[in-house]
Design a protein around this motif. Sequence first.
Motif, PDB file in Angstrom:
ATOM      1  N   GLU A  32       0.848  -1.184   0.000  1.00 55.84           N
ATOM      2  CA  GLU A  32       0.000   0.000   0.000  1.00 55.84           C
ATOM      3  C   GLU A  32       0.890   1.242   0.000  1.00 55.84           C
ATOM      4  N   PHE A  33       0.719   2.081  -0.994  1.00 61.55           N
ATOM      5  CA  PHE A  33       1.538   3.278  -1.114  1.00 61.55           C
ATOM      6  C   PHE A  33       0.836   4.467  -0.483  1.00 61.55           C
ATOM      7  N   THR A  34       1.625   5.346   0.065  1.00 63.68           N
ATOM      8  CA  THR A  34       1.110   6.545   0.711  1.00 63.68           C
ATOM      9  C   THR A  34       0.902   7.647  -0.315  1.00 63.68           C
ATOM     10  N   ASN A  35      -0.232   8.327  -0.212  1.00 60.46           N
ATOM     11  CA  ASN A  35      -0.509   9.469  -1.065  1.00 60.46           C
ATOM     12  C   ASN A  35      -0.011  10.732  -0.362  1.00 60.46           C
ATOM     13  N   PHE A  36       1.047  11.335  -0.893  1.00 65.56           N
ATOM     14  CA  PHE A  36       1.638  12.526  -0.295  1.00 65.56           C
ATOM     15  C   PHE A  36       0.962  13.805  -0.764  1.00 65.56           C
ATOM     16  N   ALA A  37      -0.187  13.682  -1.449  1.00 73.12           N
ATOM     17  CA  ALA A  37      -0.897  14.877  -1.898  1.00 73.12           C
ATOM     18  C   ALA A  37      -1.524  15.642  -0.742  1.00 73.12           C
ATOM     19  N   TRP A 242      -7.993   6.366  -3.882  1.00 76.80           N
ATOM     20  CA  TRP A 242      -6.846   6.712  -4.713  1.00 76.80           C
ATOM     21  C   TRP A 242      -6.554   8.210  -4.653  1.00 76.80           C
ATOM     22  N   TYR A 243      -7.608   9.033  -4.642  1.00 81.60           N
ATOM     23  CA  TYR A 243      -7.450  10.483  -4.587  1.00 81.60           C
ATOM     24  C   TYR A 243      -8.091  11.028  -3.321  1.00 81.60           C
ATOM     25  N   GLU A 244      -7.647  12.206  -2.906  1.00 77.29           N
ATOM     26  CA  GLU A 244      -8.214  12.864  -1.744  1.00 77.29           C
ATOM     27  C   GLU A 244      -9.558  13.516  -2.122  1.00 77.29           C
ATOM     28  N   PRO A 245     -10.604  13.343  -1.303  1.00 75.36           N
ATOM     29  CA  PRO A 245     -11.924  13.891  -1.657  1.00 75.36           C
ATOM     30  C   PRO A 245     -11.917  15.404  -1.821  1.00 75.36           C
ATOM     31  N   GLY A 246     -11.233  16.127  -0.951  1.00 73.78           N
ATOM     32  CA  GLY A 246     -11.247  17.581  -1.034  1.00 73.78           C
ATOM     33  C   GLY A 246     -10.635  18.099  -2.324  1.00 73.78           C
ATOM     34  N   THR A 247      -9.526  17.485  -2.762  1.00 73.24           N
ATOM     35  CA  THR A 247      -8.887  17.931  -3.995  1.00 73.24           C
ATOM     36  C   THR A 247      -9.750  17.628  -5.211  1.00 73.24           C
ATOM     37  N   VAL A 248     -10.376  16.459  -5.212  1.00 73.11           N
ATOM     38  CA  VAL A 248     -11.253  16.106  -6.332  1.00 73.11           C
ATOM     39  C   VAL A 248     -12.455  17.040  -6.386  1.00 73.11           C
ATOM     40  N   ASP A 249     -12.962  17.436  -5.224  1.00 72.45           N
ATOM     41  CA  ASP A 249     -14.093  18.380  -5.207  1.00 72.45           C
ATOM     42  C   ASP A 249     -13.709  19.710  -5.846  1.00 72.45           C
ATOM     43  N   GLU A 316      -4.298  21.463  -9.481  1.00 72.65           N
ATOM     44  CA  GLU A 316      -4.620  20.650  -8.307  1.00 72.65           C
ATOM     45  C   GLU A 316      -3.853  19.335  -8.358  1.00 72.65           C
ATOM     46  N   ILE A 317      -3.115  19.050  -7.284  1.00 74.08           N
ATOM     47  CA  ILE A 317      -2.338  17.824  -7.166  1.00 74.08           C
ATOM     48  C   ILE A 317      -3.250  16.728  -6.630  1.00 74.08           C
ATOM     49  N   LEU A 318      -3.475  15.693  -7.428  1.00 72.03           N
ATOM     50  CA  LEU A 318      -4.365  14.611  -7.026  1.00 72.03           C
ATOM     51  C   LEU A 318      -3.639  13.510  -6.259  1.00 72.03           C
ATOM     52  N   ARG A 319      -2.456  13.151  -6.695  1.00 72.70           N
ATOM     53  CA  ARG A 319      -1.766  12.043  -6.035  1.00 72.70           C
ATOM     54  C   ARG A 319      -0.260  12.170  -6.262  1.00 72.70           C
ATOM     55  N   VAL A 320       0.498  11.902  -5.208  1.00 77.01           N
ATOM     56  CA  VAL A 320       1.955  11.835  -5.251  1.00 77.01           C
ATOM     57  C   VAL A 320       2.349  10.578  -4.486  1.00 77.01           C
ATOM     58  N   GLN A 321       3.026   9.663  -5.129  1.00 75.28           N
ATOM     59  CA  GLN A 321       3.369   8.414  -4.462  1.00 75.28           C
ATOM     60  C   GLN A 321       4.681   7.874  -5.006  1.00 75.28           C
ATOM     61  N   GLU A 322       5.177   6.836  -4.331  1.00 74.07           N
ATOM     62  CA  GLU A 322       6.385   6.165  -4.792  1.00 74.07           C
ATOM     63  C   GLU A 322       6.112   5.420  -6.096  1.00 74.07           C
ATOM     64  N   ASN A 323       7.186   5.121  -6.782  1.00 72.50           N
ATOM     65  CA  ASN A 323       7.084   4.404  -8.050  1.00 72.50           C
ATOM     66  C   ASN A 323       6.707   2.948  -7.784  1.00 72.50           C
ATOM     67  N   PRO A 324       5.568   2.478  -8.326  1.00 74.32           N
ATOM     68  CA  PRO A 324       5.161   1.093  -8.050  1.00 74.32           C
ATOM     69  C   PRO A 324       5.794   0.072  -8.979  1.00 74.32           C
ATOM     70  N   TRP A 325       6.532   0.496 -10.005  1.00 74.46           N
ATOM     71  CA  TRP A 325       7.025  -0.447 -10.992  1.00 74.46           C
ATOM     72  C   TRP A 325       8.306  -1.111 -10.516  1.00 74.46           C
ATOM     73  N   TRP A 326       8.498  -2.334 -11.040  1.00 71.84           N
ATOM     74  CA  TRP A 326       9.540  -3.218 -10.530  1.00 71.84           C
ATOM     75  C   TRP A 326      10.932  -2.623 -10.687  1.00 71.84           C
ATOM     76  N   PHE A 327      11.224  -2.049 -11.869  1.00 70.09           N
ATOM     77  CA  PHE A 327      12.569  -1.550 -12.131  1.00 70.09           C
ATOM     78  C   PHE A 327      12.715  -0.087 -11.757  1.00 70.09           C
ATOM     79  N   GLN A 328      11.703   0.502 -11.143  1.00 77.42           N
ATOM     80  CA  GLN A 328      11.762   1.865 -10.628  1.00 77.42           C
ATOM     81  C   GLN A 328      12.042   2.905 -11.718  1.00 77.42           C
TER      82      GLN A 328
END
Length: 485
Positions: A32-37, A242-249, A316-328
């Motif tokens: 589970e990745f953290t959303n830094f947005a 996946w996204y923060e409700p306030g930012t999407v609003d 508006e920044i919806l999501r900021v997270q780490e790279n989920p792909w295998w080779f980064q």
Amino acid sequence: MAEEQLNTSPITPTGEDNDEVNGPISGVDSVEFTNFANDADVVADIKKNILPQIKKARNNRNSKLSDDWDRYRDVYNQRRTISFYEGRSRLFLGEIRKAVDTLTRIAKDSMLADPYVSVETDIERWRDVGVHFIKYLLENQGKIRPKMSMFLRQLYQIGTSCMKFGWKTNSRTITYREKGEMGLEIKKRKAYDHYGPTLDVIDMRHVFVWPEVATDYDGLQIVFEDSVTTVRDLRQKVKEGWYEPGTVDKVIQNKSTEVAQYNKSRSQSIKEGMVDNELEQSELDITEAWIRYKLPDVEEDSDSLPWVWLTFAGEEILRVQENPWWFQTPPYLFGAIFREHDYFYGHGLIESSEMWQYMLNDIVNQTMDCGIYSLNPITILDPAAVDDPDMYQIEPMAKWMIAPDAVKMERPPANMTQEGLGMVRFLINVIQESSNATAIVQGAPREGMGPAAGTATGVSQLFASSSAAIVDQVEELEAQVFTPL
């Protein structure tokens, strides 16, 4: 991993009381990745340092290349945007289109002919099994063969092409009969329709890199793709966390204002209940960017900054997270031909042969006009001596009005048509030679090659030498795309 988190727990057999999905067993746990947005410092820093660079990269590319790429695509699709000869004919021979299609076919056959997948293992019996399984994922699940033609065609048109890879899991419910104690029993189970990679060819007008002086991922700082989404999809992402409700609003509120103004300008008969429905279906711009960035509380194992996944709509920044792909690395693979030093984008075939194509079209049109004038006589009339020119119904209905003392114009000599056709053949040979799609490669050997070159051995040697440049391009593309893939 894609946006949807994979269920990587071991798969168990299924039956009437088991809803697990039949399929491959995986040994990597879900993360589970953290959303830094929702981190105000991260959002403020991205808006200050990253978004201006993205805007600059988009503006630079659009001002320098977008118009040229559109014109190259028009030439390939036989849509003329430049015309030097204004005559009655409007023909487009399309020799560059044939050259691009020929090189696409040969490059695809050469690229997928040799084993492009290998497995390194200490257990010999897994070597063939692994190769067959990976090729199944790429060819049956990822559809690499039909996608490769699209990839190469864009590559030869504009010089740069992009392939995006992902991962998709899709299951369905199967109803079947099984013999039990009470006879045949109806049972249900779930099975995978798709469990493997996805490959999509991305239009280069939508994907950008920064800085443009880089030649590979080691020199890139930003890779981003402009796309569209709907309000409904955004709200669904909020439900999935996946996204923060306030930012999407805020994003939806900006879009709803535009929709309300649009509906206000329409007929007053529109009911208020239809506004929400139109808002749900309305599209809005969204950008997925991969940036080199240092997230808080994330350890770095190397000196270079890691790739971070950033999603935003407007400002508006919806999501900021780490790279989920295998080779980064970002999930984009770029192929380019005829590259320059310190420049990311390549140069295609149409760029070098574009003006030859326009000249060919103009010569063909002039030759056709000469042929028409040579085959069809023209009636020359003196308006002072004829009461009504429409009284004379003479085929092919071509009448020229001249003054009594004017010099009579004769139709062009017949040999002009032959000279024009000779010029057409010359221009076709120039385009073929400049694009490496020679007559031999296109399956039409030239005339007058001599008895030795006309044999099967001679033609095969000529074909091998003619396609040598294409094989070199294929080897370079394999290093750019297939090895990272």
